[in-house]
Design a protein around this motif. Structure first.
Motif, PDB file in Angstrom:
ATOM      1  N   ALA A 126    -144.926 -84.824  52.700  1.00  0.00           N
ATOM      2  CA  ALA A 126    -144.423 -83.516  53.125  1.00  0.00           C
ATOM      3  C   ALA A 126    -143.018 -83.281  52.587  1.00  0.00           C
ATOM      4  O   ALA A 126    -142.608 -82.142  52.376  1.00  0.00           O
ATOM      5  N   PHE A 127    -142.309 -84.356  52.337  1.00  0.00           N
ATOM      6  CA  PHE A 127    -140.950 -84.244  51.827  1.00  0.00           C
ATOM      7  C   PHE A 127    -140.924 -83.538  50.474  1.00  0.00           C
ATOM      8  O   PHE A 127    -140.022 -82.759  50.177  1.00  0.00           O
ATOM      9  N   VAL A 128    -141.927 -83.790  49.639  1.00  0.00           N
ATOM     10  CA  VAL A 128    -141.953 -83.238  48.285  1.00  0.00           C
ATOM     11  C   VAL A 128    -142.257 -81.745  48.290  1.00  0.00           C
ATOM     12  O   VAL A 128    -141.723 -80.979  47.478  1.00  0.00           O
ATOM     13  N   GLU A 129    -143.072 -81.289  49.224  1.00  0.00           N
ATOM     14  CA  GLU A 129    -143.616 -79.940  49.149  1.00  0.00           C
ATOM     15  C   GLU A 129    -142.950 -78.911  50.060  1.00  0.00           C
ATOM     16  O   GLU A 129    -143.093 -77.704  49.833  1.00  0.00           O
ATOM     17  N   ALA A 130    -142.224 -79.337  51.066  1.00  0.00           N
ATOM     18  CA  ALA A 130    -141.886 -78.420  52.148  1.00  0.00           C
ATOM     19  C   ALA A 130    -140.615 -77.599  51.953  1.00  0.00           C
ATOM     20  O   ALA A 130    -140.414 -76.626  52.660  1.00  0.00           O
ATOM     21  N   TYR A 131    -139.769 -77.947  51.010  1.00  0.00           N
ATOM     22  CA  TYR A 131    -138.444 -77.346  50.986  1.00  0.00           C
ATOM     23  C   TYR A 131    -138.164 -76.590  49.694  1.00  0.00           C
ATOM     24  O   TYR A 131    -138.769 -76.831  48.659  1.00  0.00           O
ATOM     25  N   ASP A 132    -137.190 -75.702  49.760  1.00  0.00           N
ATOM     26  CA  ASP A 132    -136.903 -74.779  48.674  1.00  0.00           C
ATOM     27  C   ASP A 132    -135.547 -75.100  48.054  1.00  0.00           C
ATOM     28  O   ASP A 132    -134.501 -74.776  48.618  1.00  0.00           O
ATOM     29  N   GLU A 133    -135.568 -75.736  46.894  1.00  0.00           N
ATOM     30  CA  GLU A 133    -134.320 -76.128  46.241  1.00  0.00           C
ATOM     31  C   GLU A 133    -133.546 -74.928  45.702  1.00  0.00           C
ATOM     32  O   GLU A 133    -132.356 -75.027  45.406  1.00  0.00           O
ATOM     33  N   GLN A 134    -134.191 -73.780  45.586  1.00  0.00           N
ATOM     34  CA  GLN A 134    -133.495 -72.592  45.089  1.00  0.00           C
ATOM     35  C   GLN A 134    -132.447 -72.099  46.079  1.00  0.00           C
ATOM     36  O   GLN A 134    -131.576 -71.302  45.725  1.00  0.00           O
ATOM     37  N   LEU A 135    -132.528 -72.574  47.317  1.00  0.00           N
ATOM     38  CA  LEU A 135    -131.544 -72.199  48.323  1.00  0.00           C
ATOM     39  C   LEU A 135    -130.238 -72.977  48.163  1.00  0.00           C
ATOM     40  O   LEU A 135    -129.227 -72.605  48.744  1.00  0.00           O
ATOM     41  N   VAL A 136    -130.287 -74.044  47.359  1.00  0.00           N
ATOM     42  CA  VAL A 136    -129.183 -75.010  47.320  1.00  0.00           C
ATOM     43  C   VAL A 136    -128.295 -74.777  46.111  1.00  0.00           C
ATOM     44  O   VAL A 136    -128.762 -74.495  45.010  1.00  0.00           O
ATOM     45  N   GLU A 137    -126.993 -74.936  46.328  1.00  0.00           N
ATOM     46  CA  GLU A 137    -126.036 -74.847  45.226  1.00  0.00           C
ATOM     47  C   GLU A 137    -124.921 -75.862  45.421  1.00  0.00           C
ATOM     48  O   GLU A 137    -124.671 -76.325  46.538  1.00  0.00           O
ATOM     49  N   GLN A 138    -124.281 -76.208  44.325  1.00  0.00           N
ATOM     50  CA  GLN A 138    -123.112 -77.081  44.395  1.00  0.00           C
ATOM     51  C   GLN A 138    -121.931 -76.284  44.931  1.00  0.00           C
ATOM     52  O   GLN A 138    -121.754 -75.109  44.619  1.00  0.00           O
ATOM     53  N   ALA A 139    -121.138 -76.931  45.773  1.00  0.00           N
ATOM     54  CA  ALA A 139    -119.921 -76.288  46.251  1.00  0.00           C
ATOM     55  C   ALA A 139    -118.948 -76.106  45.092  1.00  0.00           C
ATOM     56  O   ALA A 139    -118.950 -76.876  44.129  1.00  0.00           O
ATOM     57  N   ARG A 140    -118.121 -75.084  45.194  1.00  0.00           N
ATOM     58  CA  ARG A 140    -117.136 -74.770  44.166  1.00  0.00           C
ATOM     59  C   ARG A 140    -115.727 -74.891  44.751  1.00  0.00           C
ATOM     60  O   ARG A 140    -115.550 -74.831  45.970  1.00  0.00           O
TER      61      ARG A 140
END
Length: 283
Positions: A126-140
């Motif tokens: 479930a770890f591989v499929e459940a989350y949306d990496e497009q929501l994530v960004e590196q802090a600036r």
């Protein structure tokens, strides 16, 4: 008095040359001649004070705890708050001695770890499929003010070693902070982690939005680590924080027997009140 780390190293060597057992809560090497410490010493003890913003942290080397107790009574201000940490497999190491010196147990942090995170990335996980990496960004770097505000309002500085503005900026430039924003650009979740070839340290975790936000951040960072050959992951968690314990367990981390016991030296004046535990639920 103030002294540099070269002088401290010499004093530590002198204690060790006595041939007696040296008791200490300090496990790092002193080698920076440019960094100054507040130092107090006697024939059998060495007491160091390091200030982290408003927090005064104590480090000691001693041949005799009764000598260390006297040194503290002679040297430390009675109306100041001092914190001291003991890292050991023995949860109560030096506890009786510290209680006798006027300290109380403030927090117990247990280390949680997993030797191999490979199961998280197996087919069907479930770890591989459940989350949306497009929501994530590196802090600036421009996120420093907002992150500082959240760090210093959420976490208890007496337990968490929080960065100042320059330290936070350096951590961001090293890639340690990932975050998720709301549409108004407000930071809703973030993770500070330290990725090295053989270890991944989960440091500060905050989630003020949907659960998928912090899990998306974790997925992205752990996937990067795993793809580079990393397997071992660890974190320090307050034993009272059930939400944080459950969160880390979801990633396979379990208590591994190492503790950080945090002690607070009692003041002669009564405290007005302790700051509440700042960790928000991150399950």
């Amino acid at each position: 008095m103030l002294t540099d780390e070269i002088c401290i190293s010499k004093l530590i060597r002198e204690l060790k040359l006595t041939g007696k057992q040296v008791y200490s809560n300090c496990f790092f090497r002193f080698s920076n001649a440019g960094q100054e410490w507040e130092l107090y010493n006697s024939a059998g003890s060495l007491l160091l004070v390091k200030q982290e913003s408003s927090v005064l942290r104590l480090f000691f080397f001693t041949l005799d705890f009764s000598d260390l107790k006297q040194l503290m009574e002679d040297s430390l201000a009675s109306d100041r708050e001092y914190m001291l940490e003991i890292v050991a497999k023995d949860k109560v190491l030096y506890r009786n001695e510290l209680l006798d010196m006027g300290f109380d147990v403030f927090a117990q942090m247990l280390r949680m770890s997993v030797k191999d995170i490979s199961p998280l990335f197996q087919n069907g996980s479930a770890f591989v499929e459940a989350y949306d990496e497009q929501l994530v960004e590196q802090a600036r770097p421009e996120d420093v003010p907002a992150l500082l505000d959240k760090l210093w309002h959420i976490f208890d500085t007496r337990v968490s070693h929080l960065p100042d503005e320059e330290e936070l900026k350096s951590a961001i430039l090293r890639g340690e902070f990932c975050l998720c924003r709301e549409k108004d650009s407000d930071i809703r979740a973030f993770l500070q982690s330290v990725m090295e070839p053989r270890s991944f340290y989960i440091n500060q975790v905050y989630n003020g939005g949907e659960k998928k936000l912090i899990h998306s951040i974790m997925h992205k960072r752990l996937a990067e680590y795993y793809q580079q050959g990393g397997r071992y992951v660890f974190a320090w968690v307050d034993e009272r924080n059930q939400a944080s314990l459950r969160f880390h367990e979801k990633y396979g981390l379990k208590p591994d027997g190492l503790w950080t016991s945090v002690y607070q030296r009692r003041r002669q004046e009564a405290d007005e009140g302790d700051k509440a535990d700042g960790n928000e639920e991150v399950s």
